[in-house]
Design a protein around this motif. Structure first.
Motif, PDB file in Angstrom:
ATOM      1  N   GLU A   1       0.757  -1.168  -0.044  1.00  0.00           N
ATOM      2  CA  GLU A   1      -0.045  -0.141   0.122  1.00  0.00           C
ATOM      3  C   GLU A   1       0.811   1.130   0.047  1.00  0.00           C
ATOM      4  O   GLU A   1       1.925   1.247   0.698  1.00  0.00           O
ATOM      5  N   VAL A   2       0.454   2.202  -0.624  1.00  0.00           N
ATOM      6  CA  VAL A   2       1.193   3.556  -0.639  1.00  0.00           C
ATOM      7  C   VAL A   2       0.902   4.163   0.504  1.00  0.00           C
ATOM      8  O   VAL A   2      -0.252   4.514   0.924  1.00  0.00           O
ATOM      9  N   GLN A   3       2.002   4.781   1.241  1.00  0.00           N
ATOM     10  CA  GLN A   3       1.721   5.428   2.448  1.00  0.00           C
ATOM     11  C   GLN A   3       2.010   6.976   2.053  1.00  0.00           C
ATOM     12  O   GLN A   3       2.909   7.220   1.371  1.00  0.00           O
ATOM     13  N   PRO A   4       0.986   7.601   2.851  1.00  0.00           N
ATOM     14  CA  PRO A   4       1.181   9.122   2.260  1.00  0.00           C
ATOM     15  C   PRO A   4       2.380   9.759   2.847  1.00  0.00           C
ATOM     16  O   PRO A   4       2.680   9.541   4.165  1.00  0.00           O
ATOM     17  N   VAL A   5       2.929  10.552   2.264  1.00  0.00           N
ATOM     18  CA  VAL A   5       4.239  11.325   2.789  1.00  0.00           C
ATOM     19  C   VAL A   5       3.795  12.590   3.507  1.00  0.00           C
ATOM     20  O   VAL A   5       3.149  13.549   2.717  1.00  0.00           O
ATOM     21  N   SER A   6       3.928  12.902   4.903  1.00  0.00           N
ATOM     22  CA  SER A   6       3.613  14.160   5.235  1.00  0.00           C
ATOM     23  C   SER A   6       5.020  15.087   5.142  1.00  0.00           C
ATOM     24  O   SER A   6       6.241  14.712   5.360  1.00  0.00           O
TER      25      SER A   6
END
Length: 60
Positions: A54-59
């Protein structure tokens, strides 16, 4: 016509020249496809599913 094992040796040699020799699992997949026990499409789908995350959002 080349045998399944000859085809696998050729693919393995080519991949080894690029520094990526085939694993035993890779060779088994090739045997299954060459012998008609699996399709290329199904094998690729299984590999994509196995190696996908799964693609994890980058903060920022």
């Amino acid at each position: 016509m080349r045998s399944t094992e000859q085809k696998i040796r050729i693919v393995d040699a080519t991949m080894a020249m690029e520094g990526m020799p085939l694993t035993d699992e890779d060779k088994k997949r090739l045997r299954d496809v060459f012998d008609g026990n699996a399709t290329v499409e199904r094998t690729v789908q299984e590999l994509v599913r196995k190696h996908s995350r799964e693609v994890q959002p980058v903060s920022l």
